[in-house]
Design a protein around this motif. Structure first.
Motif, mmCIF file in Angstrom:
data_model
loop_
_atom_site.group_PDB
_atom_site.id
_atom_site.type_symbol
_atom_site.label_atom_id
_atom_site.label_comp_id
_atom_site.label_asym_id
_atom_site.label_seq_id
_atom_site.Cartn_x
_atom_site.Cartn_y
_atom_site.Cartn_z
ATOM 1 N N SER A 180 26.292 -5.286 2.512
ATOM 2 C CA SER A 180 25.058 -5.089 3.276
ATOM 3 C C SER A 180 25.207 -5.615 4.696
ATOM 4 C CB SER A 180 23.887 -5.796 2.580
ATOM 5 O OG SER A 180 23.531 -5.151 1.384
ATOM 6 N N PHE A 181 25.795 -6.796 4.825
ATOM 7 C CA PHE A 181 25.931 -7.399 6.151
ATOM 8 C C PHE A 181 26.877 -6.598 7.045
ATOM 9 C CE2 PHE A 181 24.772 -11.860 4.414
ATOM 10 C CZ PHE A 181 23.434 -11.518 4.463
ATOM 11 N N GLU A 182 27.922 -6.039 6.447
ATOM 12 C CA GLU A 182 28.819 -5.187 7.230
ATOM 13 C C GLU A 182 28.078 -3.946 7.727
ATOM 14 O OE1 GLU A 182 32.535 -4.202 5.466
ATOM 15 O OE2 GLU A 182 32.970 -6.263 4.846
ATOM 16 N N LYS A 183 27.246 -3.361 6.859
ATOM 17 C CA LYS A 183 26.456 -2.198 7.256
ATOM 18 C C LYS A 183 25.429 -2.580 8.325
ATOM 19 C CE LYS A 183 24.861 0.162 3.721
ATOM 20 N NZ LYS A 183 24.296 0.331 2.352
ATOM 21 N N HIS A 219 14.996 0.018 10.475
ATOM 22 C CA HIS A 219 16.358 -0.517 10.515
ATOM 23 C C HIS A 219 16.862 -0.865 9.110
ATOM 24 C CE1 HIS A 219 16.502 -0.587 14.836
ATOM 25 N NE2 HIS A 219 15.463 -1.383 14.918
ATOM 26 N N ILE A 220 15.976 -1.414 8.278
ATOM 27 C CA ILE A 220 16.390 -1.859 6.941
ATOM 28 C C ILE A 220 17.002 -0.724 6.140
ATOM 29 C CG2 ILE A 220 15.513 -2.689 4.713
ATOM 30 C CD1 ILE A 220 13.487 -4.358 6.346
ATOM 31 N N GLU A 221 16.461 0.474 6.277
ATOM 32 C CA GLU A 221 16.984 1.591 5.481
ATOM 33 C C GLU A 221 18.417 1.954 5.861
ATOM 34 O OE1 GLU A 221 15.254 5.485 7.870
ATOM 35 O OE2 GLU A 221 13.986 4.517 6.365
ATOM 36 N N LYS A 222 18.894 1.468 7.022
ATOM 37 C CA LYS A 222 20.262 1.773 7.452
ATOM 38 C C LYS A 222 21.300 0.868 6.803
ATOM 39 C CE LYS A 222 18.589 2.781 12.144
ATOM 40 N NZ LYS A 222 18.645 2.302 13.533
ATOM 41 N N TRP A 223 20.880 -0.327 6.336
ATOM 42 C CA TRP A 223 21.908 -1.292 5.950
ATOM 43 C C TRP A 223 21.721 -1.951 4.586
ATOM 44 C CZ3 TRP A 223 20.525 -6.319 4.924
ATOM 45 C CH2 TRP A 223 19.329 -6.790 5.468
ATOM 46 N N TRP A 224 20.546 -1.891 4.018
ATOM 47 C CA TRP A 224 20.291 -2.634 2.779
ATOM 48 C C TRP A 224 21.108 -2.050 1.626
ATOM 49 C CZ3 TRP A 224 16.782 -6.784 2.441
ATOM 50 C CH2 TRP A 224 16.533 -7.263 1.147
ATOM 51 N N GLY A 225 21.740 -2.921 0.863
ATOM 52 C CA GLY A 225 22.459 -2.494 -0.327
ATOM 53 C C GLY A 225 23.959 -2.373 -0.129
ATOM 54 N N PRO A 226 24.720 -2.332 -1.228
ATOM 55 C CA PRO A 226 26.183 -2.230 -1.162
ATOM 56 C C PRO A 226 26.639 -0.928 -0.511
ATOM 57 C CG PRO A 226 25.436 -2.881 -3.358
ATOM 58 C CD PRO A 226 24.220 -2.443 -2.602
ATOM 59 N N LYS A 227 27.922 -0.860 -0.211
ATOM 60 C CA LYS A 227 28.509 0.350 0.370
ATOM 61 C C LYS A 227 28.286 1.538 -0.559
ATOM 62 C CE LYS A 227 32.174 -1.868 3.077
ATOM 63 N NZ LYS A 227 33.629 -2.082 3.215
ATOM 64 N N GLY A 228 27.955 2.681 0.047
ATOM 65 C CA GLY A 228 27.724 3.884 -0.725
ATOM 66 C C GLY A 228 26.291 4.045 -1.186
ATOM 67 N N PHE A 229 25.496 2.970 -1.127
ATOM 68 C CA PHE A 229 24.087 3.040 -1.519
ATOM 69 C C PHE A 229 23.241 3.518 -0.349
ATOM 70 C CE2 PHE A 229 25.593 0.791 -5.063
ATOM 71 C CZ PHE A 229 24.591 0.615 -6.004
#
Length: 320
Positions: free
Chosen positions: A163-166, A37-47
């Motif tokens: 990140s939280f939005e993702k 799951h972490i790989e789906k959302w960690w980091g800013p938009k576009g990352f």
């Protein structure tokens, strides 16, 4: 539609960031502690996150490589220092592998010089549930208030907001669903065969401490698998699975319930077996319930933990 803003406050040597999520604590904990799951959302938009290594235990290490849209890698790594299940965990956050340009920019903002180690920090992630929602609070502790301010001014709030939005969009399931995922180091065909073999499925199906006994299994569309599960407390749980769709070797769809005529307790399960390579399969189990209240009640009974334990037992069985 539920909407929550990120709140940032400064404390002694600490940047505090908090955000509310419209999901039970077990679901939010799952997407924070499962590398799939972490790989789906960690980091800013576009990352993106081409590497997520997450040995989630005290003393275990983690390493996440965030890749910017320009192709620049920002690896973060550290160790798990404390873990209190479904409450909090603490990690070291080391910038050893970050690009020199980033280090120099943050040092400039903080007005400090010297080794990059001075930018290392410690992160505590706290989870608190109230009325079906979960507040996540991050406490990032720095070496000084000066470095704290440098990070706070470097886009820390904006990065975590992205990140939280993702997380909410890409990782959390719909309000009436539970989603479980696990990577198995075994071929897709082998995993499918384990799910479809009535002679061996009893040896691994079910949560830890449960014993499964199959009465009958007709593995075909329209067929049923009828079985019981004996819990550690001696209680017997009747189960019936009705197969609605089977696609060899990558997909199953079935209704799962008690099979008791006076109960309307069936829920839909979609199982995806995704071959990542010759000897690695991603198992995705999506459970859909009549509504959010039923979903939350099932989570309260331990559905997520039970599902993860079952997938872990499948992995152990295949390793044998």
């Amino acid at each position: 539609m539920f909407k929550s803003d990120v709140v940032l406050t400064l404390e002694e040597k600490i940047v505090r960031i908090e955000r509310l999520f419209d999901a039970p604590i077990q679901l939010v904990w799952e997407v924070w502690t499962n590398p799939v799951h972490i790989e789906k959302w960690w980091g800013p938009k576009g990352f993106t996150n081409p590497t997520v290594e997450f040995d989630f235990k005290v003393g275990g290490s983690y390493r996440i490589v965030m890749r910017s849209p320009e192709g620049v890698d920002y690896p973060v790594k550290g160790k798990f220092l404390e873990i209190t299940p479904f409450q909090s965990f603490v990690i070291s956050d080391l910038v050893d592998e970050h690009p020199d340009e980033w280090v120099q920019e943050v040092q400039k903002m903080a007005g400090v010089t010297g080794d990059r180690d001075i930018l290392n920090s410690k992160l505590r992630v706290l989870f608190e549930e109230a009325e079906g929602k979960t507040k996540v609070t991050l406490f990032t502790e720095f070496a000084s208030n000066q470095i704290r301010d440098g990070f706070a001014n470097s886009g820390m709030k904006e990065g975590w907001s992205d990140s939280f939005e993702k997380l909410e969009t890409n990782a959390l399931p719909n309000p009436n669903q539970i989603s479980l995922e696990k990577k198995l180091n075994h071929p897709q065909e082998l995993v499918f065969n384990a799910l479809s073999n009535p002679l061996t499925i009893d040896s691994w199906w079910g949560p830890s401490g449960f014993k499964t006994t199959t009465q009958s299994m007709d593995f075909k569309v329209g067929g049923k698998w009828i079985f019981t599960m004996l819990g550690p407390d001696g209680k017997v749980w009747p189960n019936t699975i009705l197969y609605k769709e089977i696609r060899k070797f990558d997909y199953l769809e079935y209704l799962h319930g008690s099979g008791e005529e006076n109960k309307n307790d069936d829920f839909l399960v979609n199982v995806y077996l995704i071959a990542l390579d010759k000897n690695q399969t991603l198992v995705k189990m999506q459970m859909t319930f009549p509504d959010t209240n039923v979903r939350n009640a099932v989570i309260g009974f331990g559905a997520i933990e039970s599902g993860q334990q079952t997938l872990s037992k499948l992995n152990q069985y295949l390793e044998k």
